[in-house]
Design a protein around this motif. Sequence first.
Motif, PDB file in Angstrom:
ATOM      1  N   VAL A  54      10.585   4.846   3.963  1.00 18.80           N
ATOM      2  CA  VAL A  54      10.186   6.030   3.205  1.00 18.80           C
ATOM      3  C   VAL A  54      11.203   7.159   3.353  1.00 18.80           C
ATOM      4  O   VAL A  54      11.575   7.798   2.366  1.00 18.80           O
TER       5      VAL A  54
ATOM      6  N   LYS B 160       2.198   1.908  -3.408  1.00 19.59           N
ATOM      7  CA  LYS B 160       1.136   2.337  -4.308  1.00 19.59           C
ATOM      8  C   LYS B 160       0.771   3.782  -4.020  1.00 19.59           C
ATOM      9  O   LYS B 160       0.557   4.584  -4.933  1.00 19.59           O
ATOM     10  N   TRP B 161       0.709   4.111  -2.757  1.00 17.89           N
ATOM     11  CA  TRP B 161       0.348   5.477  -2.360  1.00 17.89           C
ATOM     12  C   TRP B 161       1.264   6.492  -3.045  1.00 17.89           C
ATOM     13  O   TRP B 161       0.810   7.465  -3.648  1.00 17.89           O
ATOM     14  N   TYR B 162       2.575   6.243  -2.964  1.00 20.45           N
ATOM     15  CA  TYR B 162       3.518   7.199  -3.537  1.00 20.45           C
ATOM     16  C   TYR B 162       3.443   7.226  -5.055  1.00 20.45           C
ATOM     17  O   TYR B 162       3.569   8.283  -5.673  1.00 20.45           O
TER      18      TYR B 162
ATOM     19  N   PHE C 107       0.822  -1.209   0.000  1.00 18.43           N
ATOM     20  CA  PHE C 107       0.000   0.000   0.000  1.00 18.43           C
ATOM     21  C   PHE C 107       0.858   1.262   0.000  1.00 18.43           C
ATOM     22  O   PHE C 107       0.555   2.233  -0.689  1.00 18.43           O
ATOM     23  N   ILE C 108       1.932   1.216   0.772  1.00 18.49           N
ATOM     24  CA  ILE C 108       2.801   2.397   0.867  1.00 18.49           C
ATOM     25  C   ILE C 108       3.376   2.725  -0.508  1.00 18.49           C
ATOM     26  O   ILE C 108       3.349   3.877  -0.955  1.00 18.49           O
TER      27      ILE C 108
ATOM     28  N   GLY D 228       4.706  -1.831   6.554  1.00 18.75           N
ATOM     29  CA  GLY D 228       3.481  -1.233   6.054  1.00 18.75           C
ATOM     30  C   GLY D 228       2.917  -0.227   7.035  1.00 18.75           C
ATOM     31  O   GLY D 228       2.083   0.611   6.673  1.00 18.75           O
ATOM     32  N   ILE D 229       3.321  -0.325   8.294  1.00 17.14           N
ATOM     33  CA  ILE D 229       2.805   0.590   9.307  1.00 17.14           C
ATOM     34  C   ILE D 229       3.882   1.565   9.737  1.00 17.14           C
ATOM     35  O   ILE D 229       3.667   2.765   9.843  1.00 17.14           O
ATOM     36  N   GLN D 230       5.078   0.996   9.963  1.00 17.65           N
ATOM     37  CA  GLN D 230       6.187   1.808  10.450  1.00 17.65           C
ATOM     38  C   GLN D 230       7.102   2.102   9.260  1.00 17.65           C
ATOM     39  O   GLN D 230       7.964   1.305   8.914  1.00 17.65           O
ATOM     40  N   THR D 231       6.892   3.243   8.621  1.00 15.46           N
ATOM     41  CA  THR D 231       7.622   3.483   7.380  1.00 15.46           C
ATOM     42  C   THR D 231       8.794   4.433   7.566  1.00 15.46           C
ATOM     43  O   THR D 231       9.347   4.907   6.582  1.00 15.46           O
TER      44      THR D 231
END
Lengths: 487, 492, 118
Positions: free
Chosen positions: B477, B400-402, B397-398, B470-473
């Motif tokens: 990131v 895809k978000w970016y 998801f992360i 997926g939660i702690q990016t």
Amino acid sequence: MSGSTAILVSIALPLLGMPFIALTSRSPNMREAIGLVAAVLTFGTVVSLLPSVMDGAQPAAHVIDVVPGLSLAFQVEPLGMIFALIASGLWIVTTVYAIGYMRGHHEENQTRFFVFFAFAISAALGVAFARNMFTLFIFYEVLTLSTYPLVTHHRSEEAMRAGRIYMGILMSTSVGFLLLGMVWTWQLAGTLEFAPGGILTGKASEGIVIVLLGLYAFGTGKAALMPFHRWLPAAMVAPTPVSALLHAVAVVKAGVFTIMKVVIYLFGTDLLSGAGLSTWLTYIAGFTILVGSLVAMTKDNLKARLAYSTISQLSYIVLGASLANDLGVLGGSMHIVTHAFGKITLFFCAGAILVALHKTEISDMKGIGRQMPFTMFAFLIGSLSIIGIPPFAGAWSKWYLIMATIEAHQYVAAGILLMSSLLNVLYLLPIPIYAFFATATNDHDGLHEAPLACVLPLLFTATGCLLLYIYPDPVLNLLLMIGGAMP
Amino acid sequence: MIDMHLPILLIVVPLVSAPLCVLLRQKTLVWAFASLVCVASLGMASMLLIRVLEEGVISYAIGGWIAPWGIEYRVDTINAFVLLLVSIIAAVLMFFALPSVADEISGKQHYLFYTAYLLCFTGLMGIAITGDAFNVFVFLEISSLSSYTLIALGRDRRALTASYQYLIMGTLGATFIVIGIGLMYMMTGTLNMFDLSERLPAMFETRTAMVAFAFLTVGMLIKLAMFPMHMWLPNAYCYAPSLVTAFLAATATKVSIYVFLRFTFTVWGTEFVFEKLNLDAFLIPLSLIGIYVASLSAIYQTNVKRLLAYSSVAQIGYMMLGIGFVSVTGLTGGIVHLFNHALMKAALFLSVGSAVLRLGSSDLADWKGLGRRMPVTMAAFVLAGLSLIGVPLTVGFISKWYLILAALEAGWWPIALLALLSSLLAVIYVWRVVEVAYFQKADDDSNVQEAPLMMQISMWILTGATLYFGIQTDLTVSVAQRAAGLLLGVTP
Amino acid sequence: MISVGLFNYWACMVLMMIGLYTAIARPNLIKKLIGLSIFQVSVFLLYISIGKVSGGTAPILAEGIVVYSNPLPHVLILTAIVVGIATLSLGLALVVRIGEAYDTIEEDKIIEQDLVND
């Protein structure tokens, strides 16, 4: 317990219950006791939040920043409070019902059923308490995934096909439209926090607002707006308690709840109503209301008829939101409550008939009022509430919705609402009438009700329909605070 | 002291250890030794990343010969990140290796297997760490040659043809890269990347520059299996031993993408590649077509390994799409996806590997009822599969978000929509496996055991990582963002 | 006279194309490897010719020699030749194994056999 702890505890409790339910699969009594305890504790925790919300406070909890600016965070505002109360409260009732139903109907894999049921409730509470669109989206998807094993519970060819439709529509709409709308909003506004008055005012042109609203409205597949409604009838292959709580209350209400939240806290009602940017949605909702009702009339399978009725009724709420005025918001959110009680009663009855008499088709149900007087009486009350006849709860929400259409000068919408009530009468009332007055066609004589664990819950929710008409004030007071400033 | 020489130790330790494996010979001993080397490398790679984040670029002159005459190892945020990724995967896979290699490789070849494994690891680390263009080629060949042997160790005879195919394609690709490097040297007289980046702009108008860049790019695109130059990949992944598939899927193509980033952004620079040659106008459509074609091919596969291999080609399309946006957000998305996809694909291939160990087959038809027979393995498969789809709370998801955000920032909403809709194809191919495993009854009643503990450790570390990141990016990131800023020459 | 001045590049190009074509189009696995080698050799020649300086001699420090060729490409190509030999021998080893497993080293026949098995 402070507000923020209570939020986290209420979401965590069903999750914590899951391993215990799974571990006690050998002893069904123990397992169901744990399920009930988890349900009661969850409801208790949610209720403990109520007084402060009634006082105008909005307890919040921040978990983690997933990406800078995008946080997993919760905040209880009145609309979410009411949704959480309904979902967790009716979970207790449904657990009792499910015990009677699953045993009475000799379902397999009951442990898995209860485990994923708890998972789904936790996700529904996450949706209710979400502080921003991002958190809401996360739990929205978790809700889809956690209900998939419930929909496909029988693991049959039919269940697999229904599961495909279910996942296919809910996933594709949420990923294709909702996520796109969400990223776009983030790109325009730089935030996804729910804020009174919305976050998009002045950030997007009228055309973009219309497109965004479309992405949100159709992206929320759970709201079952046509043409993305097919998953709901498909989901009816699930055991009846699933249909009752999830596909009449938690899942579908999560959908319309999302649309409500988006309209109120992302766009802001002023932005939408000012230039009539949501009028098109009113018509789509109106279309869904009418067509849903018409299709319902053609269905002989009781659960299928109720499913199409749900599709139609959900669009009442969307219609209320699309009017983008205070009365519309009030009527729509009131309908979340009243329809929940009415429809769960009807589904409980459908399940009870299945357990006691093994009947699924309406044409076979003539005269069953003699064997199942309590069930069919509750069915009558539920029907009347859905139709909107006083003294039952549905009357309130329909009243407010019609008032809202008149205030918005949407007279066509008002006409649609009235006509739909008429259609409701035509497809719902014949069932109890034939049950009580037609000659029996079945072989059972005398009283033959479903187990007590099935009958008590449905009587309880039927009573709820009546009580909500007589004492709507607590709900109304809470709902009147929607859209108020967050501290 | 050790701190000073970290960059070279990171290469020398596995390089010297590889022949030592041949001397050790004894099965378990070799395994333990190789694991130790991988874990040590992981430790060094983490120290290196920490140092880079604190101090900035680290330059190490081999043998004291200062660049541009000597070979320079140059570590900045992006290759420190890639080094960490490769060593994490190599180390985590070692748990899985013990039962898996014992099952799939004949006992006499174990020490040779680990030798090749360490050499491949060395090669990949070397590609990532070096700052010398020709050195890239040398390490590329070290890793490629050892991966050809590793693939050829697969039990099916088709592993041999797959390896041969890969050898031809891989060598062609590598030779193309050499031609490009040679022409660059001809123009500038230097092989040091940093030096090249300073001298090349003067040559931008010449035809030689364009030819050099064209050879280089085609070569790199073959190595990273960009559609339509991906034909070698599905067979290679499908017939290689399970461990090798997981390792290569998670690292080899990723390192090639790093090489692509390094050459296009650092050496040639965005001005030449994207403003003058408009590579993005070619990269973005090709990525999108690749995503769709490969995802559709994945849907029709009857072998789970091959299905995942096609999915890898599609996922490479996402990474290249992010790179093609040439913006900080897009590059962040591409680099984050590079890391995230490595985690989830490794997890997926490991769960397939566990199933192969017990069932002896990765044919979908044999997977009927696996949800009941191997619940833990299938649970990992489903979780990593959800990540592949891009469900929130997973790494997918992360990324895809970016990627979507980058498309919208550039004002290309149709691309955003296309990229989102393509992830629905992932839903279909993941769900095909789920439906067979959970909805169909096994053909026979034979009792299938759950995978051995060692395999589950690897599998669940990686599956857990797909959820954790997926939660702690913070790590992924922010490092990717820094790297993206570095590549584009903007400090975030 | 430009074309004559670039003679070395033309030679490389012709060899390169011959090699590339053979590696891709020939069904015989050995011939493919031969093509691959020709292709690689053409690149070696390219490198070596780059280093050549007209009139230059070998880069050995000696009295009276001012102009000498650039040794670096030659050294690089030494590495590349080693890599090429390794690739070729690995490729041949694979062909031997393929020959044992399939009883043929013609690509089309191998594909046929694989299709029958599927």
